[in-house]
Design a protein around this motif. Structure first.
Motif, PDB file in Angstrom:
ATOM      1  N   UNK A 197       0.824  -1.210   0.000  1.00  0.00           N
ATOM      2  CA  UNK A 197       0.000   0.000   0.000  1.00  0.00           C
ATOM      3  C   UNK A 197       0.859   1.261   0.000  1.00  0.00           C
ATOM      4  N   UNK A 198       1.694   1.372  -1.028  1.00  0.00           N
ATOM      5  CA  UNK A 198       2.576   2.530  -1.189  1.00  0.00           C
ATOM      6  C   UNK A 198       2.227   3.217  -2.517  1.00  0.00           C
ATOM      7  N   UNK A 199       1.253   4.121  -2.507  1.00  0.00           N
ATOM      8  CA  UNK A 199       0.821   4.752  -3.760  1.00  0.00           C
ATOM      9  C   UNK A 199       1.906   5.580  -4.434  1.00  0.00           C
ATOM     10  N   UNK A 200       2.932   5.981  -3.700  1.00  0.00           N
ATOM     11  CA  UNK A 200       4.018   6.757  -4.286  1.00  0.00           C
ATOM     12  C   UNK A 200       4.985   5.914  -5.099  1.00  0.00           C
ATOM     13  N   UNK A 201       4.923   4.606  -4.954  1.00  0.00           N
ATOM     14  CA  UNK A 201       5.778   3.705  -5.738  1.00  0.00           C
ATOM     15  C   UNK A 201       5.074   3.447  -7.064  1.00  0.00           C
ATOM     16  N   UNK A 202       5.602   4.048  -8.132  1.00  0.00           N
ATOM     17  CA  UNK A 202       4.941   4.007  -9.445  1.00  0.00           C
ATOM     18  C   UNK A 202       5.506   2.934 -10.375  1.00  0.00           C
ATOM     19  N   UNK A 203       6.790   2.631 -10.239  1.00  0.00           N
ATOM     20  CA  UNK A 203       7.432   1.657 -11.124  1.00  0.00           C
ATOM     21  C   UNK A 203       7.972   0.509 -10.283  1.00  0.00           C
ATOM     22  N   UNK A 204       7.036  -0.266  -9.730  1.00  0.00           N
ATOM     23  CA  UNK A 204       7.422  -1.293  -8.759  1.00  0.00           C
ATOM     24  C   UNK A 204       8.363  -2.340  -9.347  1.00  0.00           C
ATOM     25  N   UNK A 205       8.173  -2.735 -10.602  1.00  0.00           N
ATOM     26  CA  UNK A 205       9.022  -3.778 -11.184  1.00  0.00           C
ATOM     27  C   UNK A 205      10.480  -3.325 -11.260  1.00  0.00           C
ATOM     28  N   UNK A 206      10.697  -2.136 -11.785  1.00  0.00           N
ATOM     29  CA  UNK A 206      12.069  -1.635 -11.905  1.00  0.00           C
ATOM     30  C   UNK A 206      12.682  -1.374 -10.524  1.00  0.00           C
ATOM     31  N   UNK A 207      11.881  -0.839  -9.613  1.00  0.00           N
ATOM     32  CA  UNK A 207      12.371  -0.547  -8.262  1.00  0.00           C
ATOM     33  C   UNK A 207      12.795  -1.834  -7.557  1.00  0.00           C
ATOM     34  N   UNK A 208      11.943  -2.844  -7.619  1.00  0.00           N
ATOM     35  CA  UNK A 208      12.256  -4.126  -6.980  1.00  0.00           C
ATOM     36  C   UNK A 208      13.460  -4.774  -7.653  1.00  0.00           C
ATOM     37  N   UNK A 209      13.520  -4.693  -8.974  1.00  0.00           N
ATOM     38  CA  UNK A 209      14.648  -5.276  -9.711  1.00  0.00           C
ATOM     39  C   UNK A 209      15.969  -4.629  -9.291  1.00  0.00           C
ATOM     40  N   UNK A 210      15.981  -3.308  -9.179  1.00  0.00           N
ATOM     41  CA  UNK A 210      17.210  -2.608  -8.784  1.00  0.00           C
ATOM     42  C   UNK A 210      17.619  -2.987  -7.366  1.00  0.00           C
ATOM     43  N   UNK A 211      16.642  -3.094  -6.471  1.00  0.00           N
ATOM     44  CA  UNK A 211      16.935  -3.461  -5.086  1.00  0.00           C
ATOM     45  C   UNK A 211      17.414  -4.909  -5.009  1.00  0.00           C
ATOM     46  N   UNK A 212      16.767  -5.785  -5.757  1.00  0.00           N
ATOM     47  CA  UNK A 212      17.137  -7.204  -5.756  1.00  0.00           C
ATOM     48  C   UNK A 212      18.527  -7.417  -6.347  1.00  0.00           C
ATOM     49  N   UNK A 213      18.887  -6.630  -7.358  1.00  0.00           N
ATOM     50  CA  UNK A 213      20.220  -6.725  -7.960  1.00  0.00           C
ATOM     51  C   UNK A 213      21.292  -6.315  -6.955  1.00  0.00           C
ATOM     52  N   UNK A 214      21.012  -5.255  -6.200  1.00  0.00           N
ATOM     53  CA  UNK A 214      21.980  -4.776  -5.205  1.00  0.00           C
ATOM     54  C   UNK A 214      22.059  -5.696  -3.992  1.00  0.00           C
ATOM     55  N   UNK A 215      20.934  -6.343  -3.649  1.00  0.00           N
ATOM     56  CA  UNK A 215      20.876  -7.208  -2.461  1.00  0.00           C
ATOM     57  C   UNK A 215      20.303  -8.570  -2.857  1.00  0.00           C
ATOM     58  N   UNK A 216      21.108  -9.428  -3.468  1.00  0.00           N
ATOM     59  CA  UNK A 216      20.578 -10.692  -3.997  1.00  0.00           C
ATOM     60  C   UNK A 216      20.014 -11.641  -2.934  1.00  0.00           C
ATOM     61  N   UNK A 217      20.424 -11.501  -1.683  1.00  0.00           N
ATOM     62  CA  UNK A 217      19.907 -12.381  -0.621  1.00  0.00           C
ATOM     63  C   UNK A 217      18.590 -11.883  -0.029  1.00  0.00           C
ATOM     64  N   UNK A 218      18.146 -10.717  -0.485  1.00  0.00           N
ATOM     65  CA  UNK A 218      16.932 -10.089   0.067  1.00  0.00           C
ATOM     66  C   UNK A 218      15.676 -10.736  -0.485  1.00  0.00           C
ATOM     67  N   UNK A 219      14.757 -11.101   0.410  1.00  0.00           N
ATOM     68  CA  UNK A 219      13.431 -11.564   0.030  1.00  0.00           C
ATOM     69  C   UNK A 219      12.492 -10.370   0.138  1.00  0.00           C
ATOM     70  N   UNK A 220      11.797 -10.058  -0.959  1.00  0.00           N
ATOM     71  CA  UNK A 220      10.876  -8.929  -0.984  1.00  0.00           C
ATOM     72  C   UNK A 220       9.463  -9.448  -1.149  1.00  0.00           C
ATOM     73  N   UNK A 221       8.605  -9.129  -0.186  1.00  0.00           N
ATOM     74  CA  UNK A 221       7.169  -9.440  -0.276  1.00  0.00           C
ATOM     75  C   UNK A 221       6.455  -8.176  -0.724  1.00  0.00           C
ATOM     76  N   UNK A 222       5.708  -8.285  -1.821  1.00  0.00           N
ATOM     77  CA  UNK A 222       5.059  -7.118  -2.418  1.00  0.00           C
ATOM     78  C   UNK A 222       3.555  -7.234  -2.358  1.00  0.00           C
ATOM     79  N   UNK A 223       2.911  -6.123  -2.038  1.00  0.00           N
ATOM     80  CA  UNK A 223       1.469  -5.992  -2.158  1.00  0.00           C
ATOM     81  C   UNK A 223       1.209  -4.566  -2.616  1.00  0.00           C
ATOM     82  N   UNK A 224       1.656  -4.281  -3.845  1.00  0.00           N
ATOM     83  CA  UNK A 224       1.527  -2.937  -4.407  1.00  0.00           C
ATOM     84  C   UNK A 224       0.601  -2.979  -5.607  1.00  0.00           C
TER      85      UNK A 224
END
Length: 199
Positions: free
Chosen positions: A171-198
């Motif tokens: 529930x983050x309406x300010x996050x507009x490009x969730x795929x690219x944002x998550x991809x960039x974060x996942x690339x920088x932190x490969x061990x990170x598990x991200x749960x999304x509900x956007x």
């Protein structure tokens, strides 16, 4: 603190009668609650000073070695410096804001932070949080839910939290490009598990 709460109610009542509203008063009071007292940090240590700040703003803390969340400012435990170390922060519906984030400097044991319905949390807060060296080392779990001022820019700055293992974004309406944002974060932190509900 109880005396201050009583006084704040009287001031609010007088303010409402004089101006017909309380928005400015609460904004001012929240800014006062977030003011950093560097002398207090030196006197009682970073964990005690941060706990005082967080509870003053309506958040909760859990100390290392304890199961119970501390939410009562007047019930903060006392003891020798270093006895009560913050392990988790739940800022749900609190008034913490960027102005107070210097309180987080020096916290070495924080493993979990929850931002849920925090109206003052914004990208600058995420960036400041991710720049704190001790949190880069200790923080493992983070929740950011219903914080309308957090955008893609703020989420991407979390890449500095090199030991982050789990992140919930919802529930983050300010996050507009969730795929690219998550991809960039996942690339920088490969061990990170991200749960999304956007959306």
């Amino acid at each position: 603190m109880r005396l201050f709460a009583w006084s704040a109610r009287r001031v609010l009542s007088a303010h409402k009668q004089a101006s017909g509203g309380s928005r400015e008063f609460w904004g001012w009071l929240n800014a006062v609650f977030n003011k950093v007292d560097y002398e207090r940090i030196k006197a009682v240590g970073p964990d005690r000073a941060a706990a005082e700040w967080l509870l003053r703003c309506g958040a909760k803390v859990r100390f290392r070695g304890f199961d119970r969340w501390q939410h009562d400012y007047n019930g903060l435990p006392t003891g020798p410096l270093g006895r009560y170390l913050i392990e988790a922060i739940d800022a749900t519906e609190s008034c913490i804001m960027y102005r107070g984030f210097d309180h987080l400097e020096g916290l070495e044991h924080v493993e979990e932070i929850r931002f849920n319905k925090c109206i003052y949390i914004e990208d600058a807060c995420m960036e400041r949080l991710s720049q704190i060296k001790t949190l880069q080392d200790s923080l493992k779990n983070m929740t950011i839910v219903s914080c309308g001022n957090v955008t893609d820019k703020g989420i991407i700055t979390l890449h500095n939290l090199r030991n982050l293992e789990w992140l919930l974004l919802s529930d983050l309406p300010g996050v507009k490009d969730k795929d690219q944002t998550v991809d960039r974060l996942q690339t920088a932190l490969p061990r990170l598990t991200i749960d999304l509900d956007l959306a």
